[in-house]
Design an enzyme around this catalytic site. Structure first.
Site, PDB file in Angstrom:
ATOM      1  N   GLN A   1     -11.130 -26.192 -69.786  1.00  0.00           N
ATOM      2  CA  GLN A   1      -9.815 -26.576 -69.560  1.00  0.00           C
ATOM      3  C   GLN A   1      -8.837 -25.769 -68.924  1.00  0.00           C
ATOM      4  O   GLN A   1      -7.644 -26.065 -68.548  1.00  0.00           O
ATOM      5  CB  GLN A   1      -9.214 -27.316 -70.845  1.00  0.00           C
ATOM      6  CG  GLN A   1     -10.069 -28.331 -71.113  1.00  0.00           C
ATOM      7  CD  GLN A   1      -9.372 -29.267 -72.433  1.00  0.00           C
ATOM      8  OE1 GLN A   1      -9.787 -28.728 -73.484  1.00  0.00           O
ATOM      9  NE2 GLN A   1      -8.693 -30.146 -72.310  1.00  0.00           N
TER      10      GLN A   1
ATOM     11  N   HIS B   1     -16.431 -31.188 -73.886  1.00  0.00           N
ATOM     12  CA  HIS B   1     -15.861 -30.397 -72.785  1.00  0.00           C
ATOM     13  C   HIS B   1     -16.845 -29.376 -72.099  1.00  0.00           C
ATOM     14  O   HIS B   1     -16.933 -29.056 -70.967  1.00  0.00           O
ATOM     15  CB  HIS B   1     -14.569 -29.845 -73.174  1.00  0.00           C
ATOM     16  CG  HIS B   1     -13.460 -30.514 -73.054  1.00  0.00           C
ATOM     17  ND1 HIS B   1     -12.816 -30.981 -71.647  1.00  0.00           N
ATOM     18  CD2 HIS B   1     -12.302 -30.976 -73.835  1.00  0.00           C
ATOM     19  CE1 HIS B   1     -11.900 -31.761 -71.826  1.00  0.00           C
ATOM     20  NE2 HIS B   1     -11.346 -31.779 -73.133  1.00  0.00           N
TER      21      HIS B   1
ATOM     22  N   CYS C   1      -6.184 -36.201 -74.244  1.00  0.00           N
ATOM     23  CA  CYS C   1      -6.706 -34.746 -73.775  1.00  0.00           C
ATOM     24  C   CYS C   1      -5.708 -34.192 -72.868  1.00  0.00           C
ATOM     25  O   CYS C   1      -5.015 -34.809 -72.325  1.00  0.00           O
ATOM     26  CB  CYS C   1      -8.149 -35.137 -72.989  1.00  0.00           C
ATOM     27  SG  CYS C   1      -8.883 -33.536 -72.199  1.00  0.00           S
ATOM     28  N   LEU C   2      -5.532 -32.825 -73.201  1.00  0.00           N
ATOM     29  CA  LEU C   2      -4.659 -32.170 -72.294  1.00  0.00           C
ATOM     30  C   LEU C   2      -4.954 -32.164 -70.889  1.00  0.00           C
ATOM     31  O   LEU C   2      -4.222 -31.811 -70.131  1.00  0.00           O
ATOM     32  CB  LEU C   2      -4.545 -30.722 -72.929  1.00  0.00           C
ATOM     33  CG  LEU C   2      -4.039 -30.399 -74.409  1.00  0.00           C
ATOM     34  CD1 LEU C   2      -3.784 -29.213 -74.776  1.00  0.00           C
ATOM     35  CD2 LEU C   2      -2.772 -31.237 -74.734  1.00  0.00           C
TER      36      LEU C   2
ATOM     37  N   HIS D   1     -15.208 -33.690 -79.483  1.00  0.00           N
ATOM     38  CA  HIS D   1     -14.355 -33.729 -78.161  1.00  0.00           C
ATOM     39  C   HIS D   1     -14.465 -32.363 -77.319  1.00  0.00           C
ATOM     40  O   HIS D   1     -14.890 -32.409 -76.210  1.00  0.00           O
ATOM     41  CB  HIS D   1     -13.100 -34.213 -78.502  1.00  0.00           C
ATOM     42  CG  HIS D   1     -11.995 -34.079 -77.184  1.00  0.00           C
ATOM     43  ND1 HIS D   1     -11.632 -35.343 -76.839  1.00  0.00           N
ATOM     44  CD2 HIS D   1     -11.488 -33.361 -76.538  1.00  0.00           C
ATOM     45  CE1 HIS D   1     -10.744 -35.194 -75.798  1.00  0.00           C
ATOM     46  NE2 HIS D   1     -10.752 -34.071 -75.529  1.00  0.00           N
ATOM     47  N   GLU D   2     -14.393 -31.410 -78.165  1.00  0.00           N
ATOM     48  CA  GLU D   2     -14.290 -29.963 -77.502  1.00  0.00           C
ATOM     49  C   GLU D   2     -15.568 -29.529 -76.903  1.00  0.00           C
ATOM     50  O   GLU D   2     -16.018 -29.130 -75.792  1.00  0.00           O
ATOM     51  CB  GLU D   2     -13.721 -28.832 -78.205  1.00  0.00           C
ATOM     52  CG  GLU D   2     -12.252 -29.190 -78.593  1.00  0.00           C
ATOM     53  CD  GLU D   2     -11.321 -29.765 -77.593  1.00  0.00           C
ATOM     54  OE1 GLU D   2     -11.377 -29.063 -76.550  1.00  0.00           O
ATOM     55  OE2 GLU D   2     -10.376 -30.331 -77.964  1.00  0.00           O
TER      56      GLU D   2
ATOM     57  N   GLY E   1      -6.754 -28.849 -79.907  1.00  0.00           N
ATOM     58  CA  GLY E   1      -7.915 -28.371 -79.343  1.00  0.00           C
ATOM     59  C   GLY E   1      -7.935 -28.158 -77.972  1.00  0.00           C
ATOM     60  O   GLY E   1      -7.109 -28.734 -77.329  1.00  0.00           O
TER      61      GLY E   1
HETATM   62 ZN    ZN Z   1      -9.964 -32.752 -74.272  1.00  0.00          ZN
END
Ligand code: ZN
Length: 195
Positions: free
Chosen positions: A50, A139, A93-94, A135-136, A45
């Protein structure tokens, strides 16, 4: 403009995004680029902030594989309508690569969102898709998974976070990352175009 994945503790990751009012060819191009980046970094995701975009949208593919296009999904202006139960599982997380911890989430969630064609989606998600969505959406509210850790869990990843903080300060000092006021002004301008 070429997008890149932005790392903790960049302030854009603390930006609370407003709903999008305008979907056009440019946004579709940005979404395609977000999918590319997500696959490149082997993520499941990726939220718009991000990659430095103050838009309320995220892309996801629980298969993390560009060949399984049928499980790709774009969530525009997503809202969690309801959630049930609790489930704990490891997350990463990226934007904080290499950091992993167990996070408590709702077990199942009902999500309302729109796709790129403007169709309303009402999805009942469980397992990994439910975790990705929560999670997203965090963000999009400027919340990171590390914010949801217990103090003892946070202590375990503290050294890694300090490394990211050090890197951010170095890049700020060299000008590779612009001053906070300039970042805020850029986000405001991008927001004006689409929200
Ligand atoms: Zn993340």
């Amino acid at each position: 403009m070429s997008l890149q994945v932005i790392h903790y503790p960049h302030p854009v990751l603390r930006h609370r995004s407003k709903p999008i009012k305008k979907v056009d060819a440019e946004l579709r191009r940005l979404v395609a680029e977000m999918f590319n980046l997500m696959y490149e970094h082997e993520g499941v995701g990726l939220a718009a902030n991000q990659v430095g975009l103050p838009y309320r949208l995220f892309v996801a593919n629980p298969q993390a594989d560009r060949d399984s296009e049928e499980t790709e999904q774009v969530f525009i202006n997503p809202v969690i309508r309801s959630g049930k139960g609790l489930a704990e599982a490891e997350e990463g997380c990226l934007s904080i690569p290499g950091v992993h911890a167990h996070v408590l989430r709702k077990d199942t969630v009902q999500i309302q969102a729109y796709d790129l064609a403007g169709n309303e989606l009402n999805l009942d998600l469980d397992e990994l898709p439910a975790r990705i969505a929560q999670h997203e959406i965090d963000h999009l509210d400027g919340v990171l998974f590390i914010d949801r850790l217990a103090p003892a869990q946070l202590a375990e990843v503290r050294d890694q976070l300090t490394d990211f903080e050090f890197e951010f300060r170095s890049k700020s000092e060299t000008g590779e990352i612009p001053p906070e006021a300039q970042i805020a002004a850029q986000l405001e301008e991008l927001e004006r175009l689409r929200t």
